[in-house]
Design an enzyme around this catalytic site. Structure first.
Site, mmCIF file in Angstrom:
data_model
loop_
_atom_site.group_PDB
_atom_site.id
_atom_site.type_symbol
_atom_site.label_atom_id
_atom_site.label_comp_id
_atom_site.label_asym_id
_atom_site.label_seq_id
_atom_site.Cartn_x
_atom_site.Cartn_y
_atom_site.Cartn_z
ATOM 1 N N SER A 138 0.853 -1.186 0.000
ATOM 2 C CA SER A 138 0.000 0.000 0.000
ATOM 3 C C SER A 138 0.885 1.230 0.000
ATOM 4 O O SER A 138 2.004 1.207 0.543
ATOM 5 C CB SER A 138 -0.901 0.016 1.240
ATOM 6 O OG SER A 138 -1.557 1.267 1.383
ATOM 7 N N TYR A 151 -1.341 -0.458 10.805
ATOM 8 C CA TYR A 151 -1.477 -0.882 9.409
ATOM 9 C C TYR A 151 -0.268 -0.455 8.577
ATOM 10 O O TYR A 151 0.316 -1.261 7.844
ATOM 11 C CB TYR A 151 -2.758 -0.280 8.835
ATOM 12 C CG TYR A 151 -2.992 -0.590 7.379
ATOM 13 C CD1 TYR A 151 -3.456 -1.835 6.984
ATOM 14 C CD2 TYR A 151 -2.779 0.375 6.391
ATOM 15 C CE1 TYR A 151 -3.690 -2.127 5.653
ATOM 16 C CE2 TYR A 151 -3.016 0.101 5.055
ATOM 17 C CZ TYR A 151 -3.468 -1.157 4.688
ATOM 18 O OH TYR A 151 -3.694 -1.439 3.364
#
Length: 250
Positions: A138, A151
């Site tokens: 990501s 995350y």
């Protein structure tokens, strides 16, 4: 090898980007093995075309189960041409809600789950001197973002992992690559209560991966413009970045 004979393994296939990858590659003529923990949902997906869809339920935190999944796929269809290690979990966290357990949970799924996938795939692909492994990271891994510590750390770890291993994989004839989406509309991002610039749909990510599956880029950015913007943010000195990050606080 004709396209109809190519085999894809999608880990994290039950929802979001993973489900879109299954749909897009299946429609393009690939055989697709679907893995995730939600067995019932996987079998419903695979029932649409039992000849070219194969449900292989697995928990990515179980190393032995990942090895068994690879063995089951190869017993049915032969070698895996491309594997996309896409399983992921997400939960925003403010400092007032600091939870060590959340860090552990996300690291086990997002990072160790990929390590388990690499362990299950690397030996057979390196022995054949062919194959491709894609890791869904990501752009959140480019820079530490407010409320994304658990995350973002997992995604930064995945980027570093792929960068570190890619030269040796390439030497052995195996392609190791990154998929770095920005904000994607999924049940996970539905948890966010802030604006998400460049928000894309899972089908857009899947279509970009299909277009690039035989390309040479190490990293696939979706959307590309937002991805390059985040790369620019990554290069900002702390003198500029940290005041900007404080302005993002709710």
């Amino acid at each position: 090898m004709s396209q109809v004979q190519r085999t894809l393994w999608v880990v994290g296939a039950s929802t979001g980007i993973g489900a879109a990858l299954v749909d897009v590659f299946h429609r393009a003529g690939w055989r697709v093995a679907l893995s995730a923990r939600r067995a019932e949902l996987l079998h419903q997906q695979a029932a649409q075309d039992p000849e070219r869809l194969f449900a292989v339920p697995v928990d990515v935190t179980d190393l032995d189960a990942m090895h068994r999944a690879v063995a089951a796929i190869e017993a049915r269809w032969g070698e895996i041409d491309t594997a996309i290690l896409n399983a992921g979990d997400y939960e925003p966290m403010a400092l007032d809600d600091f939870s060590a357990a959340l860090f552990v949970r996300l690291m086990q799924v997002n990072y160790i789950g990929v390590v388990h996938g690499l362990d299950a795939l690397q030996r057979c692909m390196r022995e054949r001197k062919r194959g491709q492994i894609m890791i869904t990271a990501s752009v959140a891994g480019y820079r530490g973002l407010p409320y994304a510590a658990p995350y973002g750390a997992t995604k930064a770890a995945l980027i570093s992992l792929a960068e570190s291993l890619q030269p040796e994989f390439a030497r052995d004839g195996v392609r190791l690559r990154l998929i770095c989406p920005g904000f994607v509309r999924t049940p996970l991002t539905d948890k966010n209560d802030f604006p998400m610039p460049g928000l894309t749909e899972p089908a857009q990510v899947a279509a970009a991966v299909l277009r690039e599956v035989d390309g040479r880029r190490f990293e696939i950015l979706v959307p590309r413009g937002f991805g390059w913007l985040m790369k620019g943010v990554r290069s900002l000195p702390y003198l500029f970045w940290l005041p900007l990050a404080r302005r993002m606080l709710r």
